[in-house]
Design a protein around this motif. Structure first.
Motif, PDB file in Angstrom:
ATOM      1  N   CYS A 300     -40.996  72.206  34.714  1.00  0.00           N
ATOM      2  CA  CYS A 300     -41.347  72.059  36.134  1.00  0.00           C
ATOM      3  C   CYS A 300     -40.406  72.761  37.109  1.00  0.00           C
ATOM      4  N   LYS A 301     -39.242  73.171  36.644  1.00  0.00           N
ATOM      5  CA  LYS A 301     -38.267  73.827  37.522  1.00  0.00           C
ATOM      6  C   LYS A 301     -38.902  75.047  38.218  1.00  0.00           C
ATOM      7  N   GLY A 302     -38.730  75.126  39.525  1.00  0.00           N
ATOM      8  CA  GLY A 302     -39.294  76.261  40.268  1.00  0.00           C
ATOM      9  C   GLY A 302     -40.701  75.968  40.792  1.00  0.00           C
ATOM     10  N   HIS A 303     -41.242  74.826  40.366  1.00  0.00           N
ATOM     11  CA  HIS A 303     -42.611  74.495  40.796  1.00  0.00           C
ATOM     12  C   HIS A 303     -42.666  73.063  41.338  1.00  0.00           C
ATOM     13  N   TYR A 304     -41.510  72.598  41.842  1.00  0.00           N
ATOM     14  CA  TYR A 304     -41.396  71.192  42.231  1.00  0.00           C
ATOM     15  C   TYR A 304     -42.435  70.784  43.267  1.00  0.00           C
ATOM     16  N   GLU A 305     -42.783  71.685  44.190  1.00  0.00           N
ATOM     17  CA  GLU A 305     -43.707  71.313  45.255  1.00  0.00           C
ATOM     18  C   GLU A 305     -45.067  70.918  44.667  1.00  0.00           C
ATOM     19  N   LYS A 306     -45.522  71.717  43.712  1.00  0.00           N
ATOM     20  CA  LYS A 306     -46.819  71.419  43.087  1.00  0.00           C
ATOM     21  C   LYS A 306     -46.773  70.099  42.305  1.00  0.00           C
ATOM     22  N   PHE A 307     -45.665  69.886  41.582  1.00  0.00           N
ATOM     23  CA  PHE A 307     -45.522  68.637  40.824  1.00  0.00           C
ATOM     24  C   PHE A 307     -45.413  67.436  41.766  1.00  0.00           C
ATOM     25  N   ALA A 308     -44.747  67.652  42.919  1.00  0.00           N
ATOM     26  CA  ALA A 308     -44.622  66.572  43.900  1.00  0.00           C
ATOM     27  C   ALA A 308     -45.998  66.215  44.472  1.00  0.00           C
ATOM     28  N   HIS A 309     -46.799  67.232  44.688  1.00  0.00           N
ATOM     29  CA  HIS A 309     -48.145  67.025  45.213  1.00  0.00           C
ATOM     30  C   HIS A 309     -48.941  66.123  44.244  1.00  0.00           C
ATOM     31  N   TYR A 310     -48.827  66.424  42.948  1.00  0.00           N
ATOM     32  CA  TYR A 310     -49.473  65.594  41.917  1.00  0.00           C
ATOM     33  C   TYR A 310     -48.927  64.165  41.964  1.00  0.00           C
ATOM     34  N   ALA A 311     -47.597  64.045  42.038  1.00  0.00           N
ATOM     35  CA  ALA A 311     -46.964  62.718  42.022  1.00  0.00           C
ATOM     36  C   ALA A 311     -47.488  61.844  43.155  1.00  0.00           C
ATOM     37  N   VAL A 312     -47.571  62.448  44.344  1.00  0.00           N
ATOM     38  CA  VAL A 312     -47.965  61.667  45.525  1.00  0.00           C
ATOM     39  C   VAL A 312     -49.469  61.400  45.522  1.00  0.00           C
ATOM     40  N   SER A 313     -50.263  62.449  45.321  1.00  0.00           N
ATOM     41  CA  SER A 313     -51.698  62.252  45.541  1.00  0.00           C
ATOM     42  C   SER A 313     -52.416  61.639  44.336  1.00  0.00           C
ATOM     43  N   VAL A 314     -51.893  61.810  43.138  1.00  0.00           N
ATOM     44  CA  VAL A 314     -52.553  61.207  41.971  1.00  0.00           C
ATOM     45  C   VAL A 314     -51.839  59.946  41.493  1.00  0.00           C
ATOM     46  N   MET A 315     -50.505  60.025  41.361  1.00  0.00           N
ATOM     47  CA  MET A 315     -49.777  58.881  40.809  1.00  0.00           C
ATOM     48  C   MET A 315     -49.364  57.876  41.881  1.00  0.00           C
ATOM     49  N   GLY A 316     -49.664  58.209  43.148  1.00  0.00           N
ATOM     50  CA  GLY A 316     -49.396  57.253  44.232  1.00  0.00           C
ATOM     51  C   GLY A 316     -47.927  56.997  44.496  1.00  0.00           C
ATOM     52  N   ILE A 317     -47.061  57.954  44.163  1.00  0.00           N
ATOM     53  CA  ILE A 317     -45.619  57.788  44.406  1.00  0.00           C
ATOM     54  C   ILE A 317     -45.344  57.903  45.913  1.00  0.00           C
TER      55      ILE A 317
END
Lengths: 388, 388
Positions: A300-317
C-alpha cells in the motif's frame, strides 16, 4: 479514465424461476447437450430434476459429466472433451458454481482445437489465441467467481502443481440463469468463502492503477459495501431473499468487466492463492481471506489515499485526526477482523499449512510486474511469512 | 433484487484515438454508409474530416445527412429514410450527441419497415414491435443521453407537439466510439445541460421501486456522486481529461441497463419535460433542471428513507439530528441549488415559458401510473405551477 474496450454479450436471466427461459434459449442449439455439474447438491435440492425435465421436454439428448469439484483439474477437462467428441455435443450446459462453469469453458475451448496435444502448455501457459469454442450456458448455484458473465476459466494442473487461467471471447456463456433460490441451501462455509472471493475480485481491480478518480473505482466501492452488508444479512438469515439476490448479482458485477474498464488490475493476491491451493486443497476463499489483507498491507505504500478512501467509505473507519497512512492500515486490519468474524481463517497455521512449505509455494507463484510495482518470489515469501 | 433480463451487446471503444477502431469494424458491413451529424461543430474541430478520411480509406461510399438538431423531428427521420433507400445504405454512422444517434436509430428502424405509412403512430404511440433495423454505429461528441449503448430513441413530432420514445433491441449500435477529446470544444452550456441530463436519468431509475437495498441503487448513488464531482472539475477546467472522461462514461453507464436491472423506473420527470420541450424549443437539460427537483419533492412522501440516503451520500447533507423527511427535502433543495450554481435555469419563468401555458403542457403530458403512485394531469399542472 484510461482507454478501454468493453464488450459483453452474455444474456442474463435473473430471479425466481428464471430457469424457465432455458426453454426458448435452447431452440438456438442442436440436439446434443452435455450437462456438467459437481457433487450431488443439485440432486438433493431438486434442480437436477428440473433441468433434466426441461432438456427432455425440449427434445434434447443428454450426456452427463458429474463430479466437477472445487479447483477443477485438467483430467476432468479431458474427460469432458472425450464426452463432447463421442456424443457430438452441440451445447454445454453447466449447472453449478465457478468450478463447474470454468471446467465447462475449458472443455468448450479444448474440444474445438484441431490438435489438443499440449493444450495445457499452449492455452494456460502460453495463452495461445483460439478462434472458437463450443457454445456454453450456465445455471448458477453458487455466487462467487462471476464466471457466468465473463471469458475466463481457471484450471488446476495437479501433476505440475499449477493453477492457471485462460481467457477467450468465445468462452462467454450464451446465456446464464441466476436464481437466488438455488443458493438457499448453500452451507454457511460456502456463503462465507464465496463472498470473500467476490470481495477479493473487487480488491484486485480497485487496488491497481490508476489511482486517480474514475467511475470504475467508485462503482467498485459501492459493490464492496453491498457485499459486506448483504453477507452479514445472509449469514443471519440464509433465507433472506433480498440479501441472497444482492450477493448473487454482486458476484457477477465484480467480474463482468464493468468495474474493470480503464483499470490495470493486478491479481497478485489471486496468484499467491493459486500457488497455495495448487499445493494444499483448501477452499479458494479461505486462501484469499488469509493472503489478501496481508498482501494489500505489503503493497500500500505510495497509495495511502486510495486505501484510506476504502477504509472510510467501505469499512466505516472514522477519519478524524488520522493520516491516510494510518487509515490505510486500520482499514486493512478491519478487513481481516471482518473475515475472522464471519468465520474465515486468517492465518496459514489455521488451515494446517506448515511454515516449511512457504519457500516452495513462493517458488511456484507466478510473479508479475504489477501496476503497483514488481513483486518478486522473495516478496511473496515475506508476505506468506506474515500470513503465518 | 427484482427479476430481470440483461443483455447489452454494444462494443465500446473508449479513449484517445479510439476512432481508429472504426477501420476494422467497418469490414463487417457493405460499402454504402450514411454519415449522420448535426450542425457544423464536427467540421470545426476536425472530426468530420477524420471520419470521412477513414471511410474513404476503407473504400466506403458516403451519403450525408446533416443538420440533425436537438429534439430531432419526424421530418428529419423521413429525410434519412429517403437517403437510405436511394443509396442502398448498409450502415448508418452517427457522429454527434444523443439527438444525432436517436434520429439515426429511428431512420435505421423505419427504413426496414415494409410499409412505413403511420410509422409515428405504430412505433412511437403504439410501440409496435419491429424485427429488424439497419446496422448503426456511433461516434459520440456530447456525453448525455447514453444512446450510444442502449436501444432507445426519442423523436419529436412537431406538428402534433409530441416527443415520444421508441425502443427495440435492433437499435443497439453495433459499436460506439467514446473519445473524451471530442468533448473538449463543447460550450459550457452543453456541458451543464448534458450533465443534468445524465443525473436526471439516474434519478428516474434510483427514485423508483423497489426501495429496499439493491445493487442497482448503490451503483446509481456512486454514479451520481461521480457526475457532480467531475462536472465541477470540467467547468473549472474544460481541458481536464480525467473529468471529461469520467463524465463521458457516466453518461453511458447511466443508461446502458446496468443500474436499471431489477428497477421499475418511472421516467415521469422526463415525460413532463418532453411535453415542455414539445411546446417550447428549450434544451432538454434546462427543462430537467427546472422540473426534476420539484417533481421529486412532490412524490417523495412514503419514501423518505431513500431520499435521505441520497441527501446524505450524494449531496453531503449532515444528518445530525434530522428526520428522514427533513433530509429528503434538504437534499432536493441542495440539488436545485447545485443546478443554479452551475448556471442552469431552475424556474419556467427564466426560460420564458408563461404561466398561461401550464394547462396545455400538463394536458399534453403522457401520464402513467408510476411505481411511486399515479400521477394525473392535475398533479403535473400542480408541479409545473411550483416550477414557475
Amino acid at each position: 479514465m484510461n482507454a478501454f474496450t468493453f464488450y459483453n454479450p452474455v444474456k442474463i436471466y435473473f430471479g425466481k424461476d428464471a430457469i424457465e427461459n432455458v426453454r426458448h434459449e435452447l431452440s438456438a442449439f442442436g440436439p446434443n447437450v452435455l450437462l456438467t455439474y459437481g457433487g450431488g447438491s443439485i440432486k438433493r435440492n431438486g434442480l437436477y430434476e428440473r433441468v433434466v425435465t426441461i432438456l427432455k421436454e425440449c427434445g434434447k439428448n443428454i450426456t452427463e459429466l458429474s463430479g466437477i469439484m472445487a479447483n477443477p483439474r485438467t483430467t476432468k477437462v479431458e474427460e469432458g472433451v472425450s464426452l463432447v467428441k463421442e456424443n457430438h455435443i452441440d451445447l454445454i450446459l453447466a449447472v453449478g458454481g465457478g468450478s463447474v462453469i470454468d471446467c465447462s469453458k475449458a472443455i468448450a475451448t479444448v474440444s474445438c482445437m484441431e490438435d489438443m496435444t499440449d493444450y495445457w502448455e499452449r492455452l494456460f501457459v502460453k495463452k495461445e489465441k483460439t478462434n472458437r469454442a463450443l457454445p456454453l450456458a450456465a445455471i448458477v448455484t453458487l455466487p462467487a467467481t462471476g464466471s457466468e458473465m465473463n471469458t475466463d476459466c481457471v484450471i488446476t494442473n495437479w501433476e505440475e502443481q499449477l493453477k492457471y487461467s485462460y481467457s477467450s471471447i468465445h468462452q462467454y456463456p450464451r446465456f446464464s440463469i441466476l436464481d437466488p433460490q438455488y443458493t438457499f441451501t448453500m452451507p454457511r462455509e460456502q456463503i462465507v468463502y464465496g463472498s470473500i472471493d467476490i470481495l477479493s475480485h473487487i480488491y484486485e481491480i480497485y487496488f491497481s492503477m490508476p489511482d486517480e478518480n474514475n467511475v470504475s473505482d467508485d462503482v467498485a466501492l459501492a459493490l464492496m459495501k453491498n457485499v459486506m452488508e448483504n453477507l452479514e444479512l445472509a449469514l443471519d438469515n440464509p433465507l433472506n431473499e433480498t440479501a441472497r439476490g444482492n450477493l448473487m448479482w454482486d458476484a457477477t458485477m465484480a467480474l463482468n468487466g464493468i468495474i474493470q474498464v480503464g483499470k490495470q488490475e493486478d491479481w497478485m493476491a489471486h496468484k499467491i492463492e493459486h500457488a497455495l491451493s495448487a499445493f494444499y486443497d483448501i477452499p479458494h476463499g479461505a486462501g484469499l481471506a488469509i493472503v489478501h489483507p496481508v498482501y494489500l498491507a505489503y503493497i500500500c505504500k505510495g497509495h495511502y489515499e486510495k486505501f484510506a478512501h476504502y477504509a472510510v467509505s467501505v469499512m466505516g473507519i472514522d477519519p478524524t485526526g488520522k493520516t491516510n497512512h494510518e487509515l490505510a492500515l486500520e482499514g486493512l486490519k478491519a478487513t481481516s477482523a471482518f473475515f475472522k468474524k464471519i468465520g474465515a481463517p486468517t492465518t496459514l497455521r489455521e488451515v494446517g499449512i506448515p511454515a516449511s512449505a512457504i519457500a516452495a509455494i513462493a517458488e511456484k507463484t507466478l510473479c508479475i510486474k504489477t501496476s503497483y510495482g514488481e513483486l518478486t518470489k522473495e516478496d511473496v515469501a515475506a508476505i506468506l511469512r506474515q500470513c503465518y
